[in-house]
Design an enzyme around this catalytic site. Structure first.
Site, PDB file in Angstrom:
ATOM      1  N   ASN A  87     -10.387   0.077   1.389  1.00 45.25           N
ATOM      2  CA  ASN A  87      -8.986  -0.150   1.259  1.00 45.25           C
ATOM      3  C   ASN A  87      -8.673  -0.462  -0.301  1.00 45.25           C
ATOM      4  O   ASN A  87      -8.821  -1.782  -0.576  1.00 45.25           O
ATOM      5  CB  ASN A  87      -8.532  -1.070   2.385  1.00 45.25           C
ATOM      6  N   HIS A 135      -2.938   6.789   3.922  1.00 46.72           N
ATOM      7  CA  HIS A 135      -3.099   5.480   3.290  1.00 46.72           C
ATOM      8  C   HIS A 135      -4.782   4.927   3.537  1.00 46.72           C
ATOM      9  O   HIS A 135      -4.982   5.044   5.010  1.00 46.72           O
ATOM     10  CB  HIS A 135      -2.331   4.394   3.701  1.00 46.72           C
ATOM     11  N   CYS A 139       0.731  -1.293  -0.038  1.00 43.72           N
ATOM     12  CA  CYS A 139      -0.066   0.073   0.056  1.00 43.72           C
ATOM     13  C   CYS A 139       0.829   1.286  -0.184  1.00 43.72           C
ATOM     14  O   CYS A 139       0.381   2.612  -0.154  1.00 43.72           O
ATOM     15  CB  CYS A 139      -1.055   0.126   1.084  1.00 43.72           C
TER      16      CYS A 139
END
Length: 318
Positions: free
Chosen positions: A269, A239, A112
């Site tokens: 996500n 993030h 990520c």
């Protein structure tokens, strides 16, 4: 290092929505529990037959349109992904084939944190090897290895892609890459993983503290390096892991509600692409009120544990 500029950007979310109500039907969870613990309401999922590279192609085409130049002008194409179409070849090669171009093409996998790591690689290659037109695509199809019988992980993940086009010439409108910091904390390597052929394995409880620490540390390092305060920043993007994590980061840094850009509540996500879809969508939404010199902080953390933060400055020529 001479300046590197973002001259175009584009992003893409699949149409299919996976709501909390949908998940209630297939796993032992509830809309209330998911909202309370993650802040997520829904996420997007690419259907069978639509892969990571397909998402990346759409985002890259949109970025090319926004910059006003042809795909054939690209010297370099980097895809930041941890969910490529295949083990090999790289997703970037698939994207290049679909665009019918032959730039240098390869993937970067920092999970990520991929945007910041790929940005560092792109800047270095532009400086050292003379590449002048670069597509940096972040794309992930995380629903591919989501186990929809695991209530701890299936509530989190969605699919998306975003691309920025980098060049050495200052654009009339875009952003300058001011600075980057990267870090790793390998003692956290077992907190989140996906075995070959397997599904997500993550320790959400154990991950939160080091994730917040690394997200805050990266942002704080860049603020200190440039003698900035958080109030000097136009927008901060973390993030997009879950909204409760982002709230903790924002509270620690002192980020106001107006400064805090996010999309995780409606998109989930999205891996490496989450922070970049947030930036692209934020620029699109606030297009009329962005000012020359506005600063943006993008701070990310991923499996590894990897972490990075980018400082960008908006360019708006009169």
């Amino acid at each position: 290092m001479s300046p590197t500029y973002i001259a175009g950007m584009g992003y893409h979310h699949p149409q299919e929505r996976i709501t909390n109500a949908d998940l209630e039907k297939i796993v032992d969870t509830s809309d209330r529990w998911i909202r309370e613990h993650t802040g997520i309401v829904e996420r997007r999922g690419a259907p069978d037959g639509v892969d990571t590279s397909h998402l990346g192609v759409i985002a890259t085409q949109r970025a090319l349109e926004s910059a006003g130049y042809a795909a054939s002008e690209l010297d370099l194409l980097i895809c930041a992904t941890s969910s490529p179409d295949q083990m090999l070849p790289a997703a970037a090669c698939h994207i290049a084939r679909e665009l019918r171009i032959d730039p240098i093409a390869f993937d970067v996998n920092a999970a990520c944190s991929g945007f910041t790591y790929a940005l560092a690689v792109a800047r270095s290659m532009m400086e050292d090897m003379g590449y002048r037109r670069v597509a940096l695509c972040c794309a992930d199809k995380y629903t591919r290895f989501t186990d929809y019988t695991d209530r701890r992980s299936c509530i989190l993940f969605g699919d998306s892609a975003a691309t920025v086009l980098l060049q050495k010439e200052k654009p009339a409108r875009g952003a300058e890459v001011v600075d980057l910091v990267l870090s790793n904390a390998h003692e956290g390597i077992d907190l989140v993983s996906v075995p070959v052929g397997g599904y997500w394995q993550l320790d959400g409880h154990g991950l939160k503290a080091p994730a917040v620490e690394m997200l805050v540390a990266g942002a704080s390092a860049l603020l200190a390096r440039h003698d900035l305060k958080i109030q000097d920043i136009r927008a901060v993007m973390g993030h997009q892991a879950n909204y409760r994590l982002l709230e903790a980061v924002a509270a620690t840094l002192g980020v106001s509600e107006e400064q805090h850009w996010s999309n995780v509540r409606m998109m989930g996500n999205q891996g490496a692409s989450g922070v970049l879809t947030t930036f692209c969508a934020g620029v699109e939404k606030h297009s009329s009120d962005l000012r020359d010199g506005d600063l943006f902080l993008l701070t990310v953390v991923g499996a590894g544990l990897t972490s990075g933060c980018a400082l960008l400055r908006w360019i708006e020529s009169p």
